[in-house]
Design a protein around this motif. Structure first.
Motif, PDB file in Angstrom:
ATOM      1  N   SER A  44       0.907  -1.136  -0.001  1.00 23.48           N
ATOM      2  CA  SER A  44      -0.086  -0.049   0.107  1.00 23.48           C
ATOM      3  C   SER A  44       0.896   1.212  -0.060  1.00 23.48           C
ATOM      4  O   SER A  44       1.867   1.321   0.674  1.00 23.48           O
ATOM      5  CB  SER A  44      -0.697   0.098   1.302  1.00 23.48           C
ATOM      6  OG  SER A  44      -1.671   1.081   1.188  1.00 23.48           O
ATOM      7  N   PHE A 131       0.082  -2.101  -6.032  1.00 25.40           N
ATOM      8  CA  PHE A 131      -0.264  -1.476  -4.692  1.00 25.40           C
ATOM      9  C   PHE A 131      -1.620  -0.795  -4.672  1.00 25.40           C
ATOM     10  O   PHE A 131      -2.406  -0.464  -5.512  1.00 25.40           O
ATOM     11  CB  PHE A 131       0.898  -0.136  -4.650  1.00 25.40           C
ATOM     12  CG  PHE A 131       2.125  -0.593  -4.385  1.00 25.40           C
ATOM     13  CD1 PHE A 131       2.635  -0.995  -3.318  1.00 25.40           C
ATOM     14  CD2 PHE A 131       2.971  -0.695  -5.772  1.00 25.40           C
ATOM     15  CE1 PHE A 131       3.760  -1.601  -3.078  1.00 25.40           C
ATOM     16  CE2 PHE A 131       4.390  -1.067  -5.303  1.00 25.40           C
ATOM     17  CZ  PHE A 131       4.797  -1.410  -4.225  1.00 25.40           C
ATOM     18  N   TYR A 132      -2.126  -0.704  -3.535  1.00 27.09           N
ATOM     19  CA  TYR A 132      -3.455  -0.003  -3.016  1.00 27.09           C
ATOM     20  C   TYR A 132      -2.896   1.493  -3.035  1.00 27.09           C
ATOM     21  O   TYR A 132      -1.769   1.713  -2.397  1.00 27.09           O
ATOM     22  CB  TYR A 132      -3.826  -0.407  -1.533  1.00 27.09           C
ATOM     23  CG  TYR A 132      -4.282  -1.624  -1.519  1.00 27.09           C
ATOM     24  CD1 TYR A 132      -5.689  -2.171  -2.017  1.00 27.09           C
ATOM     25  CD2 TYR A 132      -3.843  -2.812  -0.882  1.00 27.09           C
ATOM     26  CE1 TYR A 132      -6.535  -3.334  -1.794  1.00 27.09           C
ATOM     27  CE2 TYR A 132      -4.318  -4.125  -0.827  1.00 27.09           C
ATOM     28  CZ  TYR A 132      -5.624  -4.275  -1.343  1.00 27.09           C
ATOM     29  OH  TYR A 132      -6.140  -5.553  -1.010  1.00 27.09           O
ATOM     30  N   TRP A 134      -3.632   5.551  -1.217  1.00 22.16           N
ATOM     31  CA  TRP A 134      -4.307   6.117  -0.438  1.00 22.16           C
ATOM     32  C   TRP A 134      -4.028   7.571  -0.396  1.00 22.16           C
ATOM     33  O   TRP A 134      -2.704   8.068  -0.005  1.00 22.16           O
ATOM     34  CB  TRP A 134      -4.305   5.905   1.021  1.00 22.16           C
ATOM     35  CG  TRP A 134      -4.784   4.337   1.027  1.00 22.16           C
ATOM     36  CD1 TRP A 134      -4.025   3.316   1.021  1.00 22.16           C
ATOM     37  CD2 TRP A 134      -6.214   3.747   0.959  1.00 22.16           C
ATOM     38  NE1 TRP A 134      -4.682   2.146   0.591  1.00 22.16           N
ATOM     39  CE2 TRP A 134      -6.101   2.358   0.940  1.00 22.16           C
ATOM     40  CE3 TRP A 134      -7.360   4.266   1.266  1.00 22.16           C
ATOM     41  CZ2 TRP A 134      -7.124   1.615   0.984  1.00 22.16           C
ATOM     42  CZ3 TRP A 134      -8.471   3.715   1.513  1.00 22.16           C
ATOM     43  CH2 TRP A 134      -8.341   2.325   1.112  1.00 22.16           C
ATOM     44  N   GLN A 158      -3.923   1.519   7.177  1.00 26.55           N
ATOM     45  CA  GLN A 158      -2.823   0.723   6.745  1.00 26.55           C
ATOM     46  C   GLN A 158      -2.759  -0.507   7.470  1.00 26.55           C
ATOM     47  O   GLN A 158      -2.456  -1.773   6.802  1.00 26.55           O
ATOM     48  CB  GLN A 158      -1.476   1.467   6.706  1.00 26.55           C
ATOM     49  CG  GLN A 158      -1.646   2.809   6.084  1.00 26.55           C
ATOM     50  CD  GLN A 158      -1.899   2.698   4.492  1.00 26.55           C
ATOM     51  OE1 GLN A 158      -1.609   1.778   3.837  1.00 26.55           O
ATOM     52  NE2 GLN A 158      -2.754   3.588   4.249  1.00 26.55           N
ATOM     53  N   LEU A 161      -5.580  -3.069   6.312  1.00 24.19           N
ATOM     54  CA  LEU A 161      -4.974  -3.879   4.652  1.00 24.19           C
ATOM     55  C   LEU A 161      -3.800  -4.902   5.175  1.00 24.19           C
ATOM     56  O   LEU A 161      -3.888  -5.984   4.797  1.00 24.19           O
ATOM     57  CB  LEU A 161      -4.118  -2.776   3.963  1.00 24.19           C
ATOM     58  CG  LEU A 161      -5.448  -1.807   3.417  1.00 24.19           C
ATOM     59  CD1 LEU A 161      -4.515  -0.812   2.486  1.00 24.19           C
ATOM     60  CD2 LEU A 161      -6.368  -2.649   2.660  1.00 24.19           C
ATOM     61  N   VAL A 172       3.800  -1.256   3.685  1.00 22.49           N
ATOM     62  CA  VAL A 172       3.336  -0.011   3.573  1.00 22.49           C
ATOM     63  C   VAL A 172       4.555   1.131   3.000  1.00 22.49           C
ATOM     64  O   VAL A 172       5.510   1.223   4.013  1.00 22.49           O
ATOM     65  CB  VAL A 172       2.588   0.790   4.869  1.00 22.49           C
ATOM     66  CG1 VAL A 172       2.015   1.922   4.880  1.00 22.49           C
ATOM     67  CG2 VAL A 172       1.538  -0.484   5.301  1.00 22.49           C
TER      68      VAL A 172
END
Length: 283
Positions: A44, A131-132, A134, A158, A161, A172
């Motif tokens: 992420s 990747f996610y 945000w 985070q 996830l 992360v």
């Protein structure tokens, strides 16, 4: 590596972690999947938006720009700690990045930070597939504050996830740790954020620390004047490469448009002006 969570699964994970979620329109099916793969996922990425105002920021990250279609992330974390879900699937958030960093994130094997990236959007590995993403509402100038409620929400998102995928906090990373031409998020230290995520993962998802919301740690400077000049130069070069072939993008073309780079160029110019003003004051 992991298959992406379903929209229903990510909602459940976020809410179990105590995240206040706002569902925006057709976010469950709003994506850029027509441009390439999404998954398997490796981690992420945390960003800052270089914008002001929650409503306007939600519109931007959902709809994008004329030359960079939305969604620009999966969720936008607002100043008040609410997480606005704007897309699910492939989104235009990560761009190209360093494959060495990807390897370290996959293995969850690095020190306080991954190896500093040497590749960026124009010549890196496609991060949108892996990747996610945000976005966090902040001007990204190092002065705009990070309210405790917002920082707490970043940590919880985070952790949710990582908990769902059985990842450690080393899955992360910040955008600046992925791409050589990025500086976000600016205003807090990613190593400190990972430490806070790791602490949450020691407890059940329902856990809350002694204080309702932790105070964001002071930033350990990671961007020198030289770093800013390099980022400015890289973004200027990227504008010249729009429409040319780029490694790692399934469409074979750079996905970010001029507006994206101009916003970051403006941010770097502001930071350089602040550096110059500080030097004049010292002398």
């Amino acid at each position: 590596m992991a298959n992406p969570l379903t929209a229903a699964a990510v909602l459940a994970a976020l809410r179990a972690e105590g995240v206040r979620v706002v569902e925006v329109g057709n976010w469950r099916t709003h994506n850029r999947n027509s441009k390439g793969a999404w998954g398997p996922l490796n981690g992420s990425i945390v960003h800052h938006t270089v914008t002001k105002g929650t409503d306007a920021t939600v519109r931007i990250v959902r709809d994008g720009y004329a030359d960079l279609p939305g969604p620009l992330c999966h969720g936008m974390i607002a100043k008040n700690g609410q997480v606005h879900m704007v897309g699910w699937g492939r989104t235009n958030h990560a761009g190209g990045g360093d494959p060495r960093v990807l390897d370290q994130v996959v293995a969850e094997s690095y020190g306080a930070r991954p190896t500093p990236p040497t590749r960026g959007n124009s010549n890196g590995t496609d991060g949108n597939a892996r990747f996610y993403g945000w976005e966090c509402e902040n001007l990204g100038d190092g002065k705009d504050p990070w309210p405790a409620a917002q920082y707490d929400a970043i940590v919880r998102v985070q952790a949710a996830l990582c908990r769902a995928h059985k990842w450690s906090a080393k899955s992360v990373i910040g955008h600046l740790e992925w791409s050589s031409d990025k500086v976000d998020p600016r205003g807090f230290n990613m190593a400190d954020l990972r430490a806070d995520v790791a602490e949450r993962l020691k407890h059940p998802a329902s856990w809350s620390p002694g204080k309702t919301t932790p105070t964001p740690p002071k930033e350990t400077p990671v961007s020198t004047t030289d770093d800013r000049v390099k980022a400015l130069h890289s973004n200027l070069l990227a504008i010249g490469e729009i429409g040319t072939t780029a490694k790692g993008t399934p469409s074979g073309r750079v996905e970010h448009g001029a507006g994206y780079y101009l916003a970051h160029i403006l941010n770097e110019v502001r930071a350089l002006r602040a550096d110059v003003a500080a030097l004049k004051k010292e002398n």
